[in-house]
Design a protein around this motif. Structure first.
Motif, PDB file in Angstrom:
ATOM      1  N   ASP A 151       5.769  50.677  57.675  1.00 29.64           N
ATOM      2  CA  ASP A 151       6.913  50.151  58.414  1.00 29.64           C
ATOM      3  C   ASP A 151       6.589  49.909  59.885  1.00 29.64           C
ATOM      4  N   ASN A 152       5.739  50.773  60.451  1.00 32.60           N
ATOM      5  CA  ASN A 152       5.422  50.662  61.876  1.00 32.60           C
ATOM      6  C   ASN A 152       4.104  49.948  62.144  1.00 32.60           C
ATOM      7  N   LYS A 153       3.436  49.506  61.049  1.00 34.20           N
ATOM      8  CA  LYS A 153       2.168  48.762  61.160  1.00 34.20           C
ATOM      9  C   LYS A 153       1.135  49.540  61.987  1.00 34.20           C
ATOM     10  N   LEU A 154       0.985  50.815  61.639  1.00 34.34           N
ATOM     11  CA  LEU A 154       0.121  51.701  62.410  1.00 34.34           C
ATOM     12  C   LEU A 154      -1.340  51.523  62.038  1.00 34.34           C
ATOM     13  N   HIS A 155      -2.188  51.739  63.029  1.00 37.11           N
ATOM     14  CA  HIS A 155      -3.636  51.645  62.827  1.00 37.11           C
ATOM     15  C   HIS A 155      -4.323  52.974  63.135  1.00 37.11           C
ATOM     16  N   PHE A 156      -3.576  54.057  63.002  1.00 38.22           N
ATOM     17  CA  PHE A 156      -4.151  55.391  63.121  1.00 38.22           C
ATOM     18  C   PHE A 156      -3.561  56.256  62.014  1.00 38.22           C
ATOM     19  N   PRO A 157      -4.232  57.359  61.657  1.00 39.85           N
ATOM     20  CA  PRO A 157      -3.795  58.168  60.518  1.00 39.85           C
ATOM     21  C   PRO A 157      -2.487  58.918  60.800  1.00 39.85           C
ATOM     22  N   VAL A 158      -1.689  59.051  59.753  1.00 37.48           N
ATOM     23  CA  VAL A 158      -0.481  59.878  59.780  1.00 37.48           C
ATOM     24  C   VAL A 158      -0.708  61.033  58.818  1.00 37.48           C
ATOM     25  N   LEU A 159      -0.701  62.240  59.333  1.00 40.12           N
ATOM     26  CA  LEU A 159      -1.088  63.423  58.560  1.00 40.12           C
ATOM     27  C   LEU A 159       0.139  64.205  58.117  1.00 40.12           C
ATOM     28  N   SER A 160       0.048  64.768  56.923  1.00 43.70           N
ATOM     29  CA  SER A 160       1.136  65.573  56.359  1.00 43.70           C
ATOM     30  C   SER A 160       0.864  67.050  56.616  1.00 43.70           C
ATOM     31  N   ASP A 161       1.745  67.664  57.369  1.00 44.07           N
ATOM     32  CA  ASP A 161       1.637  69.079  57.718  1.00 44.07           C
ATOM     33  C   ASP A 161       2.531  69.873  56.768  1.00 44.07           C
ATOM     34  N   ALA A 162       1.995  70.192  55.609  1.00 44.02           N
ATOM     35  CA  ALA A 162       2.776  70.882  54.574  1.00 44.02           C
ATOM     36  C   ALA A 162       3.348  72.183  55.113  1.00 44.02           C
ATOM     37  N   ASN A 163       4.658  72.347  54.946  1.00 44.59           N
ATOM     38  CA  ASN A 163       5.391  73.533  55.398  1.00 44.59           C
ATOM     39  C   ASN A 163       5.410  73.702  56.916  1.00 44.59           C
ATOM     40  N   GLY A 164       4.909  72.691  57.634  1.00 47.16           N
ATOM     41  CA  GLY A 164       4.941  72.761  59.092  1.00 47.16           C
ATOM     42  C   GLY A 164       4.010  73.789  59.697  1.00 47.16           C
ATOM     43  N   ASP A 165       2.948  74.175  58.977  1.00 50.36           N
ATOM     44  CA  ASP A 165       2.091  75.265  59.445  1.00 50.36           C
ATOM     45  C   ASP A 165       1.338  74.918  60.728  1.00 50.36           C
ATOM     46  N   VAL A 166       0.853  73.681  60.835  1.00 47.67           N
ATOM     47  CA  VAL A 166       0.132  73.297  62.051  1.00 47.67           C
ATOM     48  C   VAL A 166       1.110  73.185  63.218  1.00 47.67           C
ATOM     49  N   GLY A 167       2.279  72.622  62.948  1.00 46.93           N
ATOM     50  CA  GLY A 167       3.305  72.600  63.982  1.00 46.93           C
ATOM     51  C   GLY A 167       3.639  73.995  64.476  1.00 46.93           C
ATOM     52  N   ALA A 168       3.698  74.954  63.555  1.00 42.55           N
ATOM     53  CA  ALA A 168       3.964  76.343  63.937  1.00 42.55           C
ATOM     54  C   ALA A 168       2.833  76.901  64.795  1.00 42.55           C
ATOM     55  N   ALA A 169       1.579  76.558  64.461  1.00 45.34           N
ATOM     56  CA  ALA A 169       0.432  77.050  65.223  1.00 45.34           C
ATOM     57  C   ALA A 169       0.471  76.545  66.665  1.00 45.34           C
ATOM     58  N   PHE A 170       1.027  75.343  66.858  1.00 46.07           N
ATOM     59  CA  PHE A 170       1.189  74.792  68.204  1.00 46.07           C
ATOM     60  C   PHE A 170       2.481  75.291  68.869  1.00 46.07           C
ATOM     61  N   GLY A 171       3.277  76.057  68.133  1.00 45.16           N
ATOM     62  CA  GLY A 171       4.520  76.602  68.677  1.00 45.16           C
ATOM     63  C   GLY A 171       5.703  75.663  68.593  1.00 45.16           C
ATOM     64  N   LEU A 172       5.608  74.621  67.761  1.00 48.70           N
ATOM     65  CA  LEU A 172       6.610  73.555  67.747  1.00 48.70           C
ATOM     66  C   LEU A 172       7.676  73.711  66.663  1.00 48.70           C
ATOM     67  N   ARG A 173       7.378  74.413  65.597  1.00 52.40           N
ATOM     68  CA  ARG A 173       8.290  74.466  64.464  1.00 52.40           C
ATOM     69  C   ARG A 173       9.524  75.305  64.783  1.00 52.40           C
ATOM     70  N   PHE A 174      10.694  74.788  64.414  1.00 51.41           N
ATOM     71  CA  PHE A 174      11.943  75.530  64.598  1.00 51.41           C
ATOM     72  C   PHE A 174      12.842  75.302  63.392  1.00 51.41           C
ATOM     73  N   ALA A 175      13.738  76.229  63.167  1.00 52.78           N
ATOM     74  CA  ALA A 175      14.681  76.131  62.052  1.00 52.78           C
ATOM     75  C   ALA A 175      15.969  75.475  62.527  1.00 52.78           C
ATOM     76  N   LEU A 176      16.463  74.538  61.744  1.00 53.58           N
ATOM     77  CA  LEU A 176      17.730  73.892  62.083  1.00 53.58           C
ATOM     78  C   LEU A 176      18.875  74.883  61.908  1.00 53.58           C
ATOM     79  N   PRO A 177      19.859  74.875  62.806  1.00 48.87           N
ATOM     80  CA  PRO A 177      21.026  75.751  62.628  1.00 48.87           C
ATOM     81  C   PRO A 177      21.855  75.291  61.435  1.00 48.87           C
ATOM     82  N   ASP A 178      22.631  76.211  60.886  1.00 50.15           N
ATOM     83  CA  ASP A 178      23.395  75.915  59.670  1.00 50.15           C
ATOM     84  C   ASP A 178      24.325  74.718  59.833  1.00 50.15           C
ATOM     85  N   TYR A 179      24.967  74.603  60.991  1.00 50.65           N
ATOM     86  CA  TYR A 179      25.923  73.509  61.171  1.00 50.65           C
ATOM     87  C   TYR A 179      25.221  72.145  61.221  1.00 50.65           C
ATOM     88  N   LEU A 180      23.947  72.130  61.692  1.00 44.02           N
ATOM     89  CA  LEU A 180      23.199  70.865  61.703  1.00 44.02           C
ATOM     90  C   LEU A 180      22.705  70.523  60.301  1.00 44.02           C
TER      91      LEU A 180
END
Length: 223
Positions: A129-158
């Protein structure tokens, strides 16, 4: 027009219900409350910063090929952009801006990857859709995001709002946890140390790709 100008224009259209965008006006305070709470949590201050050693990772790209950060750093600096998923229009606008800057980035000998918790099918959609020319990687369960300190849980109302909007993150990500990464961008030097870090818990704000070019220029000059 800068990336943030484009994001602001989209936000104005989205909030104003301008075609082809429409969202019930009552959803905006809910999303803004969640953003404000994430900002107030201080999590962004606890993420990986310039001067820190970046976590190494190996993830699969949109075609199932394993991509290793260690291998990429053997070739030159590495630019990583973390985004929420193909369902996020702000993320798609950013990915397009990164794609537009790709030649400049690669001119400094750097590689670019985008990382999200979504499945490979949705990563392929991001690329297509975005006609990208670089890789898009799948971070299963957000583990790499967590290692960088980025992963957060959405609040129940969201979560309840996302369900109402049929924004089914467990289906997008093949993960029942209802977690996301804060949008972020990093430049990692060949020694594995972060040279540039930009994290914003407000998903409607993203740094312009041009902001990191001086960092890449300095890194290239040291080679």
């Amino acid at each position: 027009m800068s990336l943030q100008d484009k994001l602001d224009a989209f936000k104005a259209d989205f909030k104003g219900g301008k075609p082809p965008y429409y969202a019930p006006p009552e959803i905006h305070p809910i999303m803004e409350r969640a953003t404000a709470e994430l900002i107030a949590s201080g999590q962004a201050a606890r993420t990986i910063k310039a001067g820190d050693r970046a976590p190494a990772f190996t993830l699969k790209d949109q075609d199932g090929k394993e991509i290793s950060s260690v291998r990429l750093l053997e070739r030159g600096p590495l630019v990583i952009t973390f985004y929420r998923g193909v369902w996020c229009p702000y993320c798609n606008i950013e990915l397009q801006a990164m794609n537009d800057a790709l030649a400049q980035i690669e001119g400094f000998g750097a590689s670019v990857v985008a990382i999200s918790p979504q499945t490979a099918v949705n990563s392929r959609k991001s690329v297509r859709d975005n006609k990208l020319h670089f890789p898009v990687l799948s971070d299963a369960n957000g583990d790499v995001g967590a290692a960088f300190g980025l992963r957060f849980a959405l609040p129940d109302y969201l979560i309840a709002l996302y369900k109402t909007l049929q924004n089914d993150l467990p289906a997008f990500n093949a993960d029942p946890s209802w977690t996301l990464p804060m949008p972020a961008r990093f430049v990692i030097g060949q020694d594995g140390v972060v040279l540039y870090s930009e994290v914003n818990p407000d998903y409607t704000h993203r740094p312009d790709p041009a902001d990191m070019l001086p960092v890449l220029e300095r890194a290239a000059a040291k080679v």
